[in-house]
Write an enzyme that holds these catalytic residues in place. Structure first.
Site, PDB file in Angstrom:
ATOM      1  N   TYR A  83      -8.517  45.707 -94.097  1.00 32.81           N
ATOM      2  CA  TYR A  83      -8.885  46.431 -95.319  1.00 32.81           C
ATOM      3  C   TYR A  83      -8.254  45.820 -96.562  1.00 32.81           C
ATOM      4  O   TYR A  83      -8.838  45.903 -97.648  1.00 32.81           O
ATOM      5  CB  TYR A  83      -8.601  47.930 -95.167  1.00 32.81           C
ATOM      6  CG  TYR A  83      -9.636  48.563 -94.264  1.00 32.81           C
ATOM      7  CD1 TYR A  83     -10.935  48.774 -94.720  1.00 32.81           C
ATOM      8  CD2 TYR A  83      -9.353  48.876 -92.939  1.00 32.81           C
ATOM      9  CE1 TYR A  83     -11.913  49.297 -93.888  1.00 32.81           C
ATOM     10  CE2 TYR A  83     -10.323  49.394 -92.092  1.00 32.81           C
ATOM     11  CZ  TYR A  83     -11.604  49.602 -92.577  1.00 32.81           C
ATOM     12  OH  TYR A  83     -12.593  50.102 -91.756  1.00 32.81           O
ATOM     13  N   SER A 122     -29.375  49.703 -93.936  1.00 31.54           N
ATOM     14  CA  SER A 122     -30.159  49.528 -92.716  1.00 31.54           C
ATOM     15  C   SER A 122     -30.488  50.875 -92.071  1.00 31.54           C
ATOM     16  O   SER A 122     -31.264  50.928 -91.127  1.00 31.54           O
ATOM     17  CB  SER A 122     -29.381  48.661 -91.725  1.00 31.54           C
ATOM     18  OG  SER A 122     -28.157  49.298 -91.398  1.00 31.54           O
ATOM     19  N   ASN A 134     -20.848  53.053 -99.433  1.00 31.58           N
ATOM     20  CA  ASN A 134     -19.938  51.942 -99.738  1.00 31.58           C
ATOM     21  C   ASN A 134     -18.547  52.444-100.088  1.00 31.58           C
ATOM     22  O   ASN A 134     -18.379  53.503-100.692  1.00 31.58           O
ATOM     23  CB  ASN A 134     -20.489  51.109-100.896  1.00 31.58           C
ATOM     24  CG  ASN A 134     -21.840  50.514-100.549  1.00 31.58           C
ATOM     25  OD1 ASN A 134     -22.198  50.476 -99.369  1.00 31.58           O
ATOM     26  ND2 ASN A 134     -22.569  50.071-101.540  1.00 31.58           N
ATOM     27  N   HIS A 187     -18.158  57.311 -96.886  1.00 35.07           N
ATOM     28  CA  HIS A 187     -17.306  56.605 -95.920  1.00 35.07           C
ATOM     29  C   HIS A 187     -15.940  56.226 -96.478  1.00 35.07           C
ATOM     30  O   HIS A 187     -15.278  55.352 -95.946  1.00 35.07           O
ATOM     31  CB  HIS A 187     -18.039  55.360 -95.395  1.00 35.07           C
ATOM     32  CG  HIS A 187     -19.228  55.701 -94.536  1.00 35.07           C
ATOM     33  ND1 HIS A 187     -20.270  54.842 -94.284  1.00 35.07           N
ATOM     34  CD2 HIS A 187     -19.527  56.848 -93.860  1.00 35.07           C
ATOM     35  CE1 HIS A 187     -21.156  55.431 -93.500  1.00 35.07           C
ATOM     36  NE2 HIS A 187     -20.739  56.652 -93.233  1.00 35.07           N
TER      37      HIS A 187
END
Ligand code: OAD
Length: 229
Positions: free
Chosen positions: A53, A172, A87, A104
């Site tokens: 991260y 997607s 995102n 998220h």
């Protein structure tokens, strides 16, 4: 004012230089999800997860909002706009969008592993391995990992259910529960899906598919919506 909900994924930030996940050369081709993006991975090897991260954060800090992020800000001139993004970058905010919900998590924040309400904005690009919260517990990235609940989901469903117009960009639609949001939009409201690989969505007949990159497709759609409102 009409309510527009915009649901974005990694594709909206691709032209800002941030890697997507499932395209060829995407992040999940280079990394194993179970090694870097699950609570078990963090328990097993926190340094590896923090490194992963930290690298994502560095990429985000070097990136700038692109024409798609900027065009979405212009939508606010005539619509009440809620952005719901999968995102973890802050490019919608940096472009100037007012209402942004992160399903998220957010890469520029960390939180306590013991008291999830203790959330901190990182001052630098790197989370230190030994950093702790004000109550002395280790910090973790403020990210929703695979296998964890999506705390904002309920509120996101409310927004989508109340929308007059729905726009899906650069995703997607493979990750649940986030992807299930598209089924809460009214079946009669105008819906647009901008993604070079967009395909018709099962059971949704009211979706206009725009197989373009976000950087060109989004500004064109925004101009059209501002003119025809
Ligand atoms: P994916 O990588 O699954 O999909 C990216 C989408 O962006 C694809 O449909 C591409 O066709 C599209 N795309 C690529 N370049 C584009 C461009 N220039 N303009 C528009 N679209 C473009 O990413 P997501 O759908 O966002 O979750 O993935 C969802 C979740 O999976 C992420 O939030 C992340 C990931 O694992 C977590 O880490 C929890």
């Amino acid at each position: 004012m009409k309510r527009v909900v915009v649901f974005t994924g990694a594709g909206v930030s691709a032209e800002s230089g941030i890697s997507t996940f499932r395209d060829s050369g995407g992040l999940w081709e280079k990394y194993d999800i179970s090694e870097v993006a699950t609570p078990e991975a963090f328990a097993r090897n926190p340094k590896l997860v923090i490194d992963f991260y930290n690298a994502r954060r560095k990429q985000v800090l070097e990136a700038k909002p692109n024409d798609a992020h900027k065009a979405l800000v212009r939508l606010e001139e005539k619509f009440n706009v809620q952005i719901i993004t999968q995102n973890i970058d802050d490019l919608h905010e940096r472009a100037g969008s007012k209402n942004v919900m992160h399903l998220h998590g957010e890469i520029r924040k960390v939180r306590s592993t013991r008291f999830p309400e203790l959330v901190y904005e990182l001052k630098s690009a790197e989370q230190q391995y030994d950093a702790v919260c004000e109550r002395g517990f280790p910090l973790r990235p403020h990210i929703v990992w695979f296998g964890e609940m999506v705390p904002m989901m309920e509120l996101a469903v409310e927004h989508v259910s109340a929308a007059d117009l729905f726009i899906i960009i650069g995703t997607s639609l493979e990750v649940y529960p986030a992807a299930s949001l598209i089924h809460y939009a009214g079946s009669l409201i105008p819906t647009f899906y901008i993604d070079p690989n967009a395909r018709p969505i099962d059971k949704l007949t009211n979706v206009s598919i725009i197989t373009e990159k976000a950087g060109t497709g989004v500004p064109a759609l925004v101009e059209h919506l501002l003119k025809t409102k």
